[in-house]
Design a protein around this motif. Sequence first.
Motif, PDB file in Angstrom:
ATOM      1  N   THR A  11      -0.050  -2.426 -14.320  1.00 26.86           N
ATOM      2  CA  THR A  11       1.304  -1.923 -14.092  1.00 26.86           C
ATOM      3  C   THR A  11       1.225  -0.493 -13.578  1.00 26.86           C
ATOM      4  OG1 THR A  11       2.125  -3.301 -15.902  1.00 26.86           O
ATOM      5  CG2 THR A  11       3.554  -1.506 -15.152  1.00 26.86           C
ATOM      6  N   LEU A  12       1.899  -0.239 -12.472  1.00 21.90           N
ATOM      7  CA  LEU A  12       1.901   1.080 -11.848  1.00 21.90           C
ATOM      8  C   LEU A  12       2.940   1.980 -12.523  1.00 21.90           C
ATOM      9  CD1 LEU A  12       1.717  -0.193  -8.161  1.00 21.90           C
ATOM     10  CD2 LEU A  12      -0.158   0.640  -9.566  1.00 21.90           C
ATOM     11  N   PRO A  13       2.865   3.305 -12.296  1.00 24.17           N
ATOM     12  CA  PRO A  13       3.809   4.221 -12.947  1.00 24.17           C
ATOM     13  C   PRO A  13       5.289   3.914 -12.670  1.00 24.17           C
ATOM     14  CG  PRO A  13       1.987   5.453 -12.036  1.00 24.17           C
ATOM     15  CD  PRO A  13       1.820   4.036 -11.562  1.00 24.17           C
ATOM     16  N   ASP A  14       5.579   3.315 -11.500  1.00 24.05           N
ATOM     17  CA  ASP A  14       6.980   3.009 -11.190  1.00 24.05           C
ATOM     18  C   ASP A  14       7.421   1.650 -11.743  1.00 24.05           C
ATOM     19  OD1 ASP A  14       5.729   1.208  -9.521  1.00 24.05           O
ATOM     20  OD2 ASP A  14       6.464   2.084  -7.648  1.00 24.05           O
ATOM     21  N   GLY A  15       6.536   0.998 -12.531  1.00 24.94           N
ATOM     22  CA  GLY A  15       6.891  -0.265 -13.167  1.00 24.94           C
ATOM     23  C   GLY A  15       6.482  -1.499 -12.382  1.00 24.94           C
ATOM     24  N   ARG A  16       6.122  -1.326 -11.100  1.00 15.90           N
ATOM     25  CA  ARG A  16       5.667  -2.472 -10.307  1.00 15.90           C
ATOM     26  C   ARG A  16       4.256  -2.868 -10.741  1.00 15.90           C
ATOM     27  NH1 ARG A  16       5.114  -1.182  -4.733  1.00 15.90           N
ATOM     28  NH2 ARG A  16       4.567   0.869  -5.516  1.00 15.90           N
ATOM     29  N   GLU A  17       3.879  -4.070 -10.356  1.00 14.48           N
ATOM     30  CA  GLU A  17       2.525  -4.526 -10.673  1.00 14.48           C
ATOM     31  C   GLU A  17       1.638  -4.455  -9.441  1.00 14.48           C
ATOM     32  OE1 GLU A  17       2.645  -8.407 -12.532  1.00 14.48           O
ATOM     33  OE2 GLU A  17       2.687  -7.443 -14.498  1.00 14.48           O
ATOM     34  N   PHE A  45       2.446   0.115  -1.204  1.00 17.14           N
ATOM     35  CA  PHE A  45       1.244   0.922  -1.448  1.00 17.14           C
ATOM     36  C   PHE A  45       1.273   1.464  -2.874  1.00 17.14           C
ATOM     37  CE2 PHE A  45      -1.751   4.367  -1.336  1.00 17.14           C
ATOM     38  CZ  PHE A  45      -2.731   3.906  -0.474  1.00 17.14           C
ATOM     39  N   PRO A  46       0.155   1.346  -3.615  1.00 18.95           N
ATOM     40  CA  PRO A  46       0.150   1.698  -5.047  1.00 18.95           C
ATOM     41  C   PRO A  46       0.011   3.193  -5.315  1.00 18.95           C
ATOM     42  CG  PRO A  46      -2.010   0.882  -4.422  1.00 18.95           C
ATOM     43  CD  PRO A  46      -1.151   0.776  -3.195  1.00 18.95           C
ATOM     44  N   LEU A  47       1.082   3.926  -5.091  1.00 22.47           N
ATOM     45  CA  LEU A  47       1.073   5.358  -5.402  1.00 22.47           C
ATOM     46  C   LEU A  47       1.088   5.561  -6.913  1.00 22.47           C
ATOM     47  CD1 LEU A  47       3.703   6.669  -2.819  1.00 22.47           C
ATOM     48  CD2 LEU A  47       1.219   6.843  -2.658  1.00 22.47           C
ATOM     49  N   LEU A  48       0.319   6.531  -7.386  1.00 22.45           N
ATOM     50  CA  LEU A  48       0.283   6.801  -8.816  1.00 22.45           C
ATOM     51  C   LEU A  48       1.096   8.037  -9.175  1.00 22.45           C
ATOM     52  CD1 LEU A  48      -3.320   5.845  -9.904  1.00 22.45           C
ATOM     53  CD2 LEU A  48      -1.282   4.449  -9.657  1.00 22.45           C
ATOM     54  N   VAL A  49       1.918   8.487  -8.222  1.00 23.56           N
ATOM     55  CA  VAL A  49       2.871   9.561  -8.487  1.00 23.56           C
ATOM     56  C   VAL A  49       4.248   9.053  -8.102  1.00 23.56           C
ATOM     57  CG1 VAL A  49       1.208  11.419  -8.105  1.00 23.56           C
ATOM     58  CG2 VAL A  49       2.559  10.574  -6.179  1.00 23.56           C
ATOM     59  N   GLU A  50       5.281   9.773  -8.507  1.00 25.65           N
ATOM     60  CA  GLU A  50       6.645   9.358  -8.203  1.00 25.65           C
ATOM     61  C   GLU A  50       6.846   9.302  -6.692  1.00 25.65           C
ATOM     62  OE1 GLU A  50      11.199  10.877  -9.215  1.00 25.65           O
ATOM     63  OE2 GLU A  50       9.474  11.784 -10.228  1.00 25.65           O
ATOM     64  N   ARG A  51       7.353   8.187  -6.191  1.00 22.73           N
ATOM     65  CA  ARG A  51       7.555   8.008  -4.752  1.00 22.73           C
ATOM     66  C   ARG A  51       8.702   8.888  -4.269  1.00 22.73           C
ATOM     67  NH1 ARG A  51       5.678   4.035  -1.287  1.00 22.73           N
ATOM     68  NH2 ARG A  51       4.699   2.951  -3.012  1.00 22.73           N
ATOM     69  N   GLN A  52       8.477   9.570  -3.136  1.00 25.85           N
ATOM     70  CA  GLN A  52       9.505  10.458  -2.593  1.00 25.85           C
ATOM     71  C   GLN A  52      10.701   9.655  -2.073  1.00 25.85           C
ATOM     72  OE1 GLN A  52       9.178  14.020  -2.360  1.00 25.85           O
ATOM     73  NE2 GLN A  52       7.514  13.607  -3.775  1.00 25.85           N
ATOM     74  N   GLN A  53      11.907  10.042  -2.472  1.00 27.29           N
ATOM     75  CA  GLN A  53      13.118   9.368  -2.010  1.00 27.29           C
ATOM     76  C   GLN A  53      13.682  10.096  -0.794  1.00 27.29           C
ATOM     77  OE1 GLN A  53      14.063   6.425  -3.410  1.00 27.29           O
ATOM     78  NE2 GLN A  53      12.208   6.681  -4.648  1.00 27.29           N
ATOM     79  N   GLU A 277       1.235  -6.642  -2.048  1.00 26.13           N
ATOM     80  CA  GLU A 277       0.754  -6.183  -3.355  1.00 26.13           C
ATOM     81  C   GLU A 277      -0.269  -5.053  -3.183  1.00 26.13           C
ATOM     82  OE1 GLU A 277       1.367 -10.002  -6.273  1.00 26.13           O
ATOM     83  OE2 GLU A 277      -0.570  -9.856  -5.231  1.00 26.13           O
ATOM     84  N   GLY A 278      -0.149  -4.045  -4.039  1.00 30.45           N
ATOM     85  CA  GLY A 278      -1.056  -2.904  -3.981  1.00 30.45           C
ATOM     86  C   GLY A 278      -2.365  -3.187  -4.686  1.00 30.45           C
ATOM     87  N   VAL A 279      -3.411  -2.548  -4.204  1.00 30.07           N
ATOM     88  CA  VAL A 279      -4.754  -2.708  -4.764  1.00 30.07           C
ATOM     89  C   VAL A 279      -5.340  -1.319  -5.020  1.00 30.07           C
ATOM     90  CG1 VAL A 279      -7.083  -3.530  -4.304  1.00 30.07           C
ATOM     91  CG2 VAL A 279      -5.139  -4.887  -3.560  1.00 30.07           C
ATOM     92  N   ILE A 280      -5.734  -1.074  -6.266  1.00 28.06           N
ATOM     93  CA  ILE A 280      -6.361   0.200  -6.623  1.00 28.06           C
ATOM     94  C   ILE A 280      -7.849  -0.049  -6.825  1.00 28.06           C
ATOM     95  CG2 ILE A 280      -6.471   2.037  -8.341  1.00 28.06           C
ATOM     96  CD1 ILE A 280      -3.508   1.387  -8.953  1.00 28.06           C
TER      97      ILE A 280
END
Length: 369
Positions: A11-17, A45-53, A277-280
């Motif tokens: 689970t990514l920081p924004d709640g997505r998987e 894309f699996p960003l691990l910081v808050e995505r810019q709006q 789907e993002g891949v880390i």
Amino acid sequence: MQEEEPISRVTLPDGREGWALTRHEDIRTMLTDPRFSSDRRNPGFPLLVERQQQPPLFRASLIGMDPPEHGPARRAVVGEFTVKRMAALRPRIQEIVDEHLDAMLAGPKPADLVRALSLPVPSLVICELLGVPYADHEFFQERSAKLLRRTTPAEERSTAVNELRDYLFDLLEKKAQAPGDDLLSRQLAKQDDREELVSLGFLLLIAGHETTANMISLGTITLLEHPEALAVIREDPAKTPDAVEELLRYFTIAELANSRVAVEDVELGGVLIRKGEGVIALGNTANRDPEAFERPDDFDIERGARHHIAFGFGAHQCLGQNLARMELQIVFDTLFRRVPTLRLAKPADELPYKEDAAVYGVYELPVTW
């Protein structure tokens, strides 16, 4: 995870998987598969910081480009980082290291190696390479530190990006009026796409000092904690390149640069990864994979394992790896030759490590001699 479920749902920081990859072989396969994209603007894309709006402040840089744009953009600048060109920089890098060690040895003890050596050396080198005035180093170091800290609020992150962007546009305008013998001036002479050059300058300025600075500090700690390895490179500096490779594998400080997003359904390691789907790629774990490295948790400078992925793999392999290797070799050889009694002034397990940063390292490193 590596032993039981090497490709795992996370689970990514924004709640997505997304998916986490832990095996060396799977990550190298993924990084050479064109069905995985580097485009950080892709919503998956699996960003691990808050995505810019807001709209992106930069055009995609090399690290976020896919074919067909990536190849020509990389070829335009790769000549700046050849082994031959890096070798020509060696005397100047040696001079920079010696100057900073002179100052440290003349000053009070203990000294903070981060401030005295680790940070200023690669910062000065990348400034001279790009044609950025070193007098501005505090400005860009402070802002890049904010960008690399995962806990920096989105608004503060956005402000730092805007300030760096404006700075680089102003710098390019000055270079257009009065070109110098530097990377940005040479790129400006080839093409006048300021947006692209600002994006390139931003990437190289941050990546060029932050990564090497952290490796200098971590490498110093590790070599002091492994006196038998330090004795080997002191006796025979020809062994230092092997020690550098092992340090790079051992820490893999920039592992999140290898994250990707699937642009088609892909089966990898027996797992179906769906389009979007993002891949880390957990590079640190992959570089401790017992299938790829014998006794992977041991620090062994005789290992000779150059197949590590500390610099990534495939088309996006780190542009500045030749420069980073040379800087680390020069620093370690010079530091331990000139300061043979160097020791930590605080136990290694009490140092402030960068647990909250996108690039691992240490915030300060008190040493004495």
